[in-house]
Write an enzyme that holds these catalytic residues in place. Structure first.
Site, PDB file in Angstrom:
ATOM      1  N   GLU A   1      70.959  25.574  72.859  1.00  0.00           N
ATOM      2  CA  GLU A   1      72.051  25.528  73.646  1.00  0.00           C
ATOM      3  C   GLU A   1      72.001  24.987  74.919  1.00  0.00           C
ATOM      4  O   GLU A   1      73.060  25.042  75.762  1.00  0.00           O
ATOM      5  CB  GLU A   1      72.838  26.771  73.658  1.00  0.00           C
ATOM      6  CG  GLU A   1      73.118  27.426  72.287  1.00  0.00           C
ATOM      7  CD  GLU A   1      73.720  28.762  72.089  1.00  0.00           C
ATOM      8  OE1 GLU A   1      74.590  29.050  73.024  1.00  0.00           O
ATOM      9  OE2 GLU A   1      73.980  29.342  70.925  1.00  0.00           O
TER      10      GLU A   1
ATOM     11  N   HIS B   1      69.120  32.562  65.226  1.00  0.00           N
ATOM     12  CA  HIS B   1      68.579  31.000  65.631  1.00  0.00           C
ATOM     13  C   HIS B   1      67.450  30.519  65.177  1.00  0.00           C
ATOM     14  O   HIS B   1      66.989  29.368  64.603  1.00  0.00           O
ATOM     15  CB  HIS B   1      68.519  30.937  67.182  1.00  0.00           C
ATOM     16  CG  HIS B   1      69.861  30.966  67.850  1.00  0.00           C
ATOM     17  ND1 HIS B   1      70.998  30.157  67.780  1.00  0.00           N
ATOM     18  CD2 HIS B   1      70.406  31.916  68.732  1.00  0.00           C
ATOM     19  CE1 HIS B   1      72.057  30.546  68.352  1.00  0.00           C
ATOM     20  NE2 HIS B   1      71.634  31.275  68.941  1.00  0.00           N
TER      21      HIS B   1
ATOM     22  N   HIS C   1      66.436  29.626  73.665  1.00  0.00           N
ATOM     23  CA  HIS C   1      67.705  29.740  73.478  1.00  0.00           C
ATOM     24  C   HIS C   1      68.617  28.709  74.402  1.00  0.00           C
ATOM     25  O   HIS C   1      69.270  27.708  73.724  1.00  0.00           O
ATOM     26  CB  HIS C   1      68.298  31.248  73.902  1.00  0.00           C
ATOM     27  CG  HIS C   1      69.706  31.160  73.377  1.00  0.00           C
ATOM     28  ND1 HIS C   1      71.025  30.723  74.085  1.00  0.00           N
ATOM     29  CD2 HIS C   1      70.305  31.775  72.182  1.00  0.00           C
ATOM     30  CE1 HIS C   1      72.050  31.087  73.387  1.00  0.00           C
ATOM     31  NE2 HIS C   1      71.557  31.675  72.077  1.00  0.00           N
TER      32      HIS C   1
ATOM     33  N   HIS D   1      72.610  38.090  85.213  1.00  0.00           N
ATOM     34  CA  HIS D   1      73.438  38.303  86.237  1.00  0.00           C
ATOM     35  C   HIS D   1      74.550  38.969  86.161  1.00  0.00           C
ATOM     36  O   HIS D   1      74.829  39.805  87.180  1.00  0.00           O
ATOM     37  CB  HIS D   1      73.828  36.921  86.926  1.00  0.00           C
ATOM     38  CG  HIS D   1      72.667  36.102  87.606  1.00  0.00           C
ATOM     39  ND1 HIS D   1      71.862  35.362  86.973  1.00  0.00           N
ATOM     40  CD2 HIS D   1      72.104  36.396  88.854  1.00  0.00           C
ATOM     41  CE1 HIS D   1      70.778  34.914  87.630  1.00  0.00           C
ATOM     42  NE2 HIS D   1      70.796  35.513  88.725  1.00  0.00           N
TER      43      HIS D   1
HETATM   44 CO    CO Z   1      72.874  32.256  70.516  1.00  0.00          CO
END
Ligand code: CO
Length: 296
Positions: free
Chosen positions: A209, A241, A179, A121
């Protein structure tokens, strides 16, 4: 008198011919068109992970051999890290400013994000700012991230299932690590899991997350008596990650958490950007953008 009219008509014809010839010289639309593609990813500072981006680059250049392809990373932390190693990757804004200066008239900006979260966005907002700028790139169109429409959920589900290692049996789990985000678009992970489970009940989607977290996934696996799980990143690159939070040796990695519960884990360090069937979905979104530019 008749001869007079004929002479006048001849003069007019000459005037019109010259006028249209000169209009042709100055306003030749086709000659002025300069098309470009800007691929925008979060970025990665893990060298092995960059093979996913190289793969995407090759696939995009194969799909659009006549169009220039540029790259930008949205993460300033990663750009600064790479700059310290002498690798200069622009931000999307720097890249668009440069393309504006280089005379690009039509640019397709393709987001290589997984979902349309905060970064998408913000990118969209800044792309609109470029559209409104005086003397800017004439037409800019933005392509959706990987998982944007119901059709994408279906296409991604099919790709996930096709990419599961052949040796996995149906009573073993496949756990995707997305993620995740505080952004409302986080709901796409659960939507994907729902669609996947309609096809194969032992595929799970968690996030680092966002929600669901590894705790929820662990409870679901235990509830089903799962003994073995294949862990796969659901991110374009198998970067930090995937290496640490998914497959790392630390106590809170997904591998450690599930292993502690007696579940045998098989981590697969391969980002979605390394699979042809996943990259095709991004390329399809880019094709839609390029078609929009064609209409403009
Ligand atoms: Co991250």
């Amino acid at each position: 008198m008749k001869r007079g009219i004929a002479a006048f008509a001849a003069v007019l014809l000459v005037v019109f011919t010259c006028a249209s010839a000169s209009a042709g010289n100055h306003g030749n639309e086709d000659r002025d068109v300069k098309k470009g593609i800007l691929l925008v990813a979060f970025g990665t500072s893990v060298p092995e992970a960059r093979k996913a981006f190289d793969h995407i680059d090759r696939k995009v250049k194969t799909a659009f051999p006549a169009t220039d392809v540029k790259w930008a990373y949205t993460s300033s932390i990663i750009r600064h890290k790479l700059a310290e190693q002498g690798k200069m990757i622009p931000s999307p804004e720097e890249a668009l400013a440069r393309m504006m200066d280089q005379g690009y008239t039509h640019v397709a900006v393709q987001s290589l994000h997984t979902i349309a979260g905060q970064e998408f966005h913000e990118l969209s907002k800044n792309v609109k700012a470029f559209e409104n700028m005086a003397g800017s790139i004439r037409e800019i169109d933005m392509g959706y991230p990987l998982l944007s429409t119901q059709a994408d959920i279906e296409a991604v589900s099919r790709a996930v299932i096709a990419n599961i290692p052949k040796e996995r049996s149906k009573d073993e789990a496949v756990v995707l690590m997305g993620h995740g985000t505080h952004h409302p678009a986080n709901a796409f992970y659960a939507a994907l899991m729902f669609n996947l489970q309609l096809k194969d009940p032992n595929i799970f989607v968690g996030t680092v997350e966002g929600w669901p977290e590894v705790g929820e996934i662990q409870e679901m696996l235990e509830g089903k008596g799962i003994e073995k799980a294949y862990l796969m990143p659901f991110m374009s690159v198998a970067g930090d990650h995937a290496k640490n939070d998914m497959a790392g040796g630390g106590d809170d990695s997904w591998k450690s958490v599930l292993t502690a519960e007696g579940i045998t884990c098989v981590p697969i360090l391969k980002g979605t950007g390394e699979y042809d069937n996943m990259v095709s979905i991004w390329v399809d979104h880019l094709k839609t953008s390029m078609a929009h530019l064609e209409e403009k």
